[in-house]
Write an enzyme that holds these catalytic residues in place. Structure first.
Site, PDB file in Angstrom:
ATOM      1  N   ARG A   1       0.877  -1.179   0.000  1.00 31.75           N
ATOM      2  CA  ARG A   1       0.000   0.000   0.000  1.00 31.75           C
ATOM      3  C   ARG A   1       0.908   1.220   0.000  1.00 31.75           C
ATOM      4  O   ARG A   1       1.675   1.424   0.940  1.00 31.75           O
ATOM      5  CB  ARG A   1      -0.914   0.007   1.226  1.00 31.75           C
ATOM      6  CG  ARG A   1      -1.565   1.369   1.475  1.00 31.75           C
ATOM      7  CD  ARG A   1      -2.692   1.316   2.465  1.00 31.75           C
ATOM      8  NE  ARG A   1      -3.832   0.631   1.879  1.00 31.75           N
ATOM      9  CZ  ARG A   1      -5.043   0.590   2.431  1.00 31.75           C
ATOM     10  NH1 ARG A   1      -5.262   1.196   3.593  1.00 31.75           N
ATOM     11  NH2 ARG A   1      -6.024  -0.048   1.845  1.00 31.75           N
TER      12      ARG A   1
ATOM     13  N   HIS B   1      -7.218   0.813  -6.551  1.00 34.34           N
ATOM     14  CA  HIS B   1      -7.397  -0.076  -5.391  1.00 34.34           C
ATOM     15  C   HIS B   1      -8.014  -1.383  -5.910  1.00 34.34           C
ATOM     16  O   HIS B   1      -9.166  -1.707  -5.626  1.00 34.34           O
ATOM     17  CB  HIS B   1      -8.299   0.607  -4.367  1.00 34.34           C
ATOM     18  CG  HIS B   1      -8.270  -0.017  -2.998  1.00 34.34           C
ATOM     19  ND1 HIS B   1      -7.455  -1.079  -2.659  1.00 34.34           N
ATOM     20  CD2 HIS B   1      -8.976   0.280  -1.872  1.00 34.34           C
ATOM     21  CE1 HIS B   1      -7.653  -1.402  -1.399  1.00 34.34           C
ATOM     22  NE2 HIS B   1      -8.566  -0.602  -0.900  1.00 34.34           N
TER      23      HIS B   1
ATOM     24  N   GLN C   1      -9.695  -4.189  -3.647  1.00 31.83           N
ATOM     25  CA  GLN C   1     -11.029  -3.846  -3.158  1.00 31.83           C
ATOM     26  C   GLN C   1     -12.082  -4.143  -4.209  1.00 31.83           C
ATOM     27  O   GLN C   1     -13.154  -4.675  -3.905  1.00 31.83           O
ATOM     28  CB  GLN C   1     -11.080  -2.363  -2.763  1.00 31.83           C
ATOM     29  CG  GLN C   1     -12.423  -1.926  -2.231  1.00 31.83           C
ATOM     30  CD  GLN C   1     -12.757  -2.553  -0.893  1.00 31.83           C
ATOM     31  OE1 GLN C   1     -11.997  -2.416   0.058  1.00 31.83           O
ATOM     32  NE2 GLN C   1     -13.890  -3.239  -0.792  1.00 31.83           N
TER      33      GLN C   1
ATOM     34  N   ASP D   1     -17.420   6.400  -1.624  1.00 30.60           N
ATOM     35  CA  ASP D   1     -16.188   6.330  -0.843  1.00 30.60           C
ATOM     36  C   ASP D   1     -15.947   7.709  -0.247  1.00 30.60           C
ATOM     37  O   ASP D   1     -16.580   8.690  -0.665  1.00 30.60           O
ATOM     38  CB  ASP D   1     -15.023   5.908  -1.769  1.00 30.60           C
ATOM     39  CG  ASP D   1     -13.693   5.748  -1.043  1.00 30.60           C
ATOM     40  OD1 ASP D   1     -13.702   5.574   0.201  1.00 30.60           O
ATOM     41  OD2 ASP D   1     -12.642   5.807  -1.709  1.00 30.60           O
TER      42      ASP D   1
ATOM     43  N   CYS E   1     -16.096   0.860   0.469  1.00 26.57           N
ATOM     44  CA  CYS E   1     -14.866   0.141   0.824  1.00 26.57           C
ATOM     45  C   CYS E   1     -14.502   0.321   2.296  1.00 26.57           C
ATOM     46  O   CYS E   1     -13.712  -0.455   2.826  1.00 26.57           O
ATOM     47  CB  CYS E   1     -13.720   0.592  -0.077  1.00 26.57           C
ATOM     48  SG  CYS E   1     -13.302   2.336   0.094  1.00 26.57           S
TER      49      CYS E   1
ATOM     50  N   ARG F   1     -12.737  -9.164   1.190  1.00 29.95           N
ATOM     51  CA  ARG F   1     -11.344  -8.786   0.934  1.00 29.95           C
ATOM     52  C   ARG F   1     -10.439  -9.997   1.159  1.00 29.95           C
ATOM     53  O   ARG F   1      -9.554 -10.290   0.365  1.00 29.95           O
ATOM     54  CB  ARG F   1     -10.897  -7.641   1.861  1.00 29.95           C
ATOM     55  CG  ARG F   1     -11.471  -6.278   1.552  1.00 29.95           C
ATOM     56  CD  ARG F   1     -10.909  -5.680   0.275  1.00 29.95           C
ATOM     57  NE  ARG F   1      -9.463  -5.546   0.302  1.00 29.95           N
ATOM     58  CZ  ARG F   1      -8.774  -4.555   0.871  1.00 29.95           C
ATOM     59  NH1 ARG F   1      -9.440  -3.575   1.464  1.00 29.95           N
ATOM     60  NH2 ARG F   1      -7.461  -4.515   0.834  1.00 29.95           N
TER      61      ARG F   1
HETATM   62  N1  NVA Z   1     -10.148   6.267  -1.535  1.00 21.62           N
HETATM   63  C1  NVA Z   1      -9.783   5.871  -0.189  1.00 21.62           C
HETATM   64  C2  NVA Z   1      -9.903   4.392  -0.040  1.00 21.62           C
HETATM   65  C3  NVA Z   1      -9.666   3.900   1.368  1.00 21.62           C
HETATM   66  C4  NVA Z   1      -9.680   2.401   1.504  1.00 21.62           C
HETATM   67  C5  NVA Z   1      -8.374   6.332   0.114  1.00 21.62           C
HETATM   68  O1  NVA Z   1      -7.507   6.221  -0.743  1.00 21.62           O
HETATM   69  O2  NVA Z   1      -8.145   6.823   1.215  1.00 21.62           O
END
Ligand code: NVA
Length: 314
Positions: A101, A128, A131, A231, A271, A299
């Site tokens: 990440r 992502h 997800q 989101d 998510c 997940r």
């Molecule tokens: N768009 C959000 C997703 C978090 C899982 C972020 O990047 O913070």
């Protein structure tokens, strides 16, 4: 060369379907696949905050017979203390796979170029994809599963409302088009997706029968869809913009009125973490249409399937 999963189109439509079918099989028989028996280690590198990602990869790697090794990005300082390439060379000698990440997509591309083992994107600024695999699994479950007679997903529709330039919107576009979905993004014009990502989704859609729509009308996006997703308006790394990321998004809040534009029985995806009263109302998030806890659970299953699939090809 090992296969990697750095963005949603790193699986072809047929391969994405294989992974989703495997995810459903693994969910039904959680210890039936042991590709990491030994145990072999998987490095889980975390440069940004996390809960679901760390836990689902750690639990998933353990259930696959492996050893999950979480690495705090604040300690490793990849690219600062040591170059990404040198980090990749070291890790590639030690672990069976690398999960990362991080911030810019270019960082994970550089890691994958050198590592010599499968590299998995556990969220970047741009995508992502893990997800969206979990979301597709969740949607398939709610549409009757993926069967030998045909995918349950093709022809279904999914709207994402909110920050259309976010990693989630990009992954819905590319991953959804790969799955054959009618994918719609409802977002303010200043927050529309990257044009190259839309073009790639349209290219995939031409082959899969998917459809792609980007609109500034939340109701047009949601009209008659099978699933509605949203989101946070403030993705990780954008905290300094929090104040200016409020007013433009208010018309895109997923509340009962907007959900009422979707098809009867439509499901709601998020998510997480969710901010009740911001991008989604408490009534919707805590209501009967939300499948967000299934999504969070999936997940683990989807990522176990992905790792198994990648390790078979490493
Ligand atoms: N768009 C959000 C997703 C978090 C899982 C972020 O990047 O913070």
């Amino acid at each position: 060369m090992p296969r990697h999963f750095l963005r949603d189109d790193h699986l072809t439509p047929a391969e994405q379907r294989e992974v989703l079918e495997l995810a459903l099989a693994i969910k039904a028989d959680p210890f039936g696949w042991q590709p990491l028996a030994g145990p072999r280690a998987v490095a889980i590198l975390l440069d940004k905050p996390t809960l679901r990602t760390q836990v689902s990869f750690a639990a998933g790697v353990a259930e696959l017979g492996g050893f999950p090794m979480s690495v705090d990005g604040n300690l490793a300082r990849i690219g600062v203390r040591e170059s990404i390439a040198d980090t990749a060379r070291v890790l590639g000698r030690q672990v069976a796979a690398i999960v990362w990440r991080t911030y810019d997509q270019a960082r994970i591309v550089e890691m994958a170029d050198v590592a010599g083992v499968p590299v998995v994107n556990a969220l970047t600024d741009q995508f992502h994809p893990c997800q969206v695999l979990a979301d597709l699994q969740t949607l398939a479950e709610h549409c009757g599963g993926l069967t030998a007679t045909g995918p349950a997903l093709a022809g279904r529709s999914l709207a994402f409302v909110g920050d259309g330039a976010s990693n989630m919107a990009h992954s819905y576009l590319v991953g959804g088009a790969t799955a054959g979905l009618d994918v719609r993004i409802g977002a303010p014009r200043a927050f529309w997706p990257d044009e190259a990502v839309v073009a790639r989704a349209e290219e995939i859609a031409a082959a899969t029968g998917a459809r792609v729509l980007v609109t500034d009308s939340a109701t047009e996006a949601v009209d008659g869809v099978t699933a509605v997703a949203t989101d946070t308006w403030v993705s990780m790394g954008r905290e300094a913009e929090a104040a200016e990321r409020e007013a433009p998004f208010v018309p895109y809040r997923l509340d009962a009125d907007l959900l009422g534009e979707a098809a009867p029985g439509a499901v709601v995806l998020h998510c997480l973490p969710a901010y009740r009263g911001k991008e989604i109302s408490a009534e919707v998030l805590d209501g009967p249409a939300a499948v967000v806890w299934d999504e969070a659970e999936n997940r683990k299953h989807a990522q176990k399937a992905l790792l198994t699939w990648l390790l078979e090809r490493a």
